[in-house]
Design a protein around this motif. Structure first.
Motif, short mmCIF file in Angstrom:
data_model
loop_
_atom_site.label_atom_id
_atom_site.label_comp_id
_atom_site.label_asym_id
_atom_site.label_seq_id
_atom_site.Cartn_x
_atom_site.Cartn_y
_atom_site.Cartn_z
N GLY A 129 0.82 -1.21 0.00
CA GLY A 129 0.00 0.00 0.00
C GLY A 129 0.85 1.26 0.00
N MET A 130 1.88 1.27 0.81
CA MET A 130 2.77 2.43 0.86
C MET A 130 3.53 2.57 -0.46
SD MET A 130 3.82 5.00 2.49
CE MET A 130 5.21 6.11 2.70
N ALA A 131 4.01 1.45 -1.00
CA ALA A 131 4.74 1.50 -2.27
C ALA A 131 3.85 2.05 -3.37
CB ALA A 131 5.27 0.11 -2.63
N ALA A 132 2.59 1.63 -3.41
CA ALA A 132 1.66 2.14 -4.43
C ALA A 132 1.40 3.62 -4.23
CB ALA A 132 0.35 1.34 -4.38
N SER A 133 1.29 4.05 -2.99
CA SER A 133 1.09 5.49 -2.72
C SER A 133 2.28 6.31 -3.18
CB SER A 133 0.85 5.72 -1.22
OG SER A 133 -0.38 5.18 -0.83
N VAL A 134 3.49 5.81 -2.92
CA VAL A 134 4.69 6.52 -3.36
C VAL A 134 4.70 6.61 -4.89
CG1 VAL A 134 7.22 6.42 -3.48
CG2 VAL A 134 6.04 5.97 -1.31
N ASP A 135 4.35 5.52 -5.56
CA ASP A 135 4.29 5.54 -7.03
C ASP A 135 3.31 6.60 -7.52
OD1 ASP A 135 6.17 3.51 -7.23
OD2 ASP A 135 4.67 1.93 -7.53
N ARG A 136 2.13 6.65 -6.91
CA ARG A 136 1.11 7.65 -7.33
C ARG A 136 1.60 9.07 -7.09
NH1 ARG A 136 -2.25 3.86 -5.06
NH2 ARG A 136 -2.44 5.03 -3.13
N ILE A 137 2.22 9.30 -5.95
CA ILE A 137 2.73 10.64 -5.64
C ILE A 137 3.82 11.02 -6.63
CG2 ILE A 137 4.04 11.97 -3.94
CD1 ILE A 137 2.44 10.28 -1.79
N CYS A 138 4.72 10.10 -6.91
CA CYS A 138 5.82 10.39 -7.85
C CYS A 138 5.31 10.66 -9.26
CB CYS A 138 6.83 9.25 -7.85
SG CYS A 138 7.84 9.20 -6.35
N PRO A 142 7.78 15.64 -12.56
CA PRO A 142 8.63 15.28 -13.70
C PRO A 142 9.90 14.57 -13.22
CG PRO A 142 8.67 17.66 -13.33
CD PRO A 142 7.68 17.09 -12.36
N ASP A 143 10.48 13.81 -14.12
CA ASP A 143 11.68 13.03 -13.80
C ASP A 143 12.79 13.87 -13.19
OD1 ASP A 143 10.31 10.88 -14.80
OD2 ASP A 143 11.49 10.73 -16.65
N ALA A 144 13.02 15.06 -13.73
CA ALA A 144 14.11 15.91 -13.22
C ALA A 144 13.89 16.27 -11.75
CB ALA A 144 14.24 17.18 -14.07
N GLU A 145 12.65 16.55 -11.37
CA GLU A 145 12.37 16.86 -9.97
C GLU A 145 12.55 15.62 -9.10
OE1 GLU A 145 9.17 19.47 -8.59
OE2 GLU A 145 8.76 19.88 -10.70
N LEU A 146 12.10 14.48 -9.59
CA LEU A 146 12.27 13.24 -8.82
C LEU A 146 13.75 12.95 -8.60
CD1 LEU A 146 9.52 10.97 -10.39
CD2 LEU A 146 9.48 12.09 -8.15
N GLU A 147 14.57 13.20 -9.60
CA GLU A 147 16.01 13.00 -9.46
C GLU A 147 16.58 13.92 -8.37
OE1 GLU A 147 17.61 13.38 -13.41
OE2 GLU A 147 16.54 11.58 -14.09
N ARG A 148 16.09 15.16 -8.32
CA ARG A 148 16.53 16.11 -7.28
C ARG A 148 16.05 15.65 -5.91
NH1 ARG A 148 20.23 19.78 -7.29
NH2 ARG A 148 18.94 21.29 -6.22
#
Length: 168
Positions: A129-138, A142-148
């Motif tokens: 459940g937590m992993a799915a929530s993290v995926d939805r939030i991510c 955009p990829d560049a922000e996630l990398e930061r």
């Protein structure tokens, strides 16, 4: 550099009118980290209760999964535990079928502890459940922000390791 309380501790950081908003944003990050820590501690405690593991057992199992195989001494250092305490943790994890102790191929007298990967699925289903929530939030970033964000989290984790080592 800033102290943990967020007070200016030196000449670093933005100056001028933007400095105040930077301090507010930094305080927000610190508050968010405290809240995240509390929620993850609660989640880990609840998962541990479901699979019959104490908090310290869960912590050590995670360290073995991430950094293992490890010698009991190396694991004790990473976990910040006394060797005698580590022996009890490893005995519980081994009896419950979470880990195996094996002879260290580099040292006949030593042993290594490795996680039994087949048991990981049992843990992962509780964290799904937590992993799915993290995926939805991510998905909202955009990829560049996630990398930061990933870089920030890695740097914060390293700061935590350094702070813990300074207290040892």
């Amino acid at each position: 550099m800033r102290s943990v309380s967020g007070e200016a501790a030196g000449p670093s950081g933005p100056a001028g009118p933007d400095g105040r908003s930077h301090r507010r944003a930094t305080a927000g990050v610190k508050q968010g980290l405290r809240e995240l820590d509390a929620q993850l501690t609660l989640l880990n405690r609840q998962v541990g209760a479901r699979v019959g593991l104490k908090d310290v057992d869960m912590d050590c199992l995670e360290l073995i999964n991430v950094h293992g195989p490890l010698s009991p001494g190396a694991l004790a250092r990473r976990a910040g535990l006394h060797a005698a305490t580590m022996t009890g943790v490893l005995d519980r994890l081994e009896r419950a079928g979470w880990i195996a102790r094996e002879q260290d191929p580099a040292d006949r007298r030593g042993s290594l502890v490795r996680a039994l990967r087949e048991r990981n699925a049992e843990l992962l289903k509780h964290f799904a459940g937590m992993a799915a929530s993290v995926d939805r939030i991510c998905d909202d970033y955009p990829d560049a922000e996630l990398e930061r964000f990933a870089e920030l989290l890695q740097r914060l984790a390293e700061a935590g390791r350094t702070a813990a080592e300074g207290l040892a």
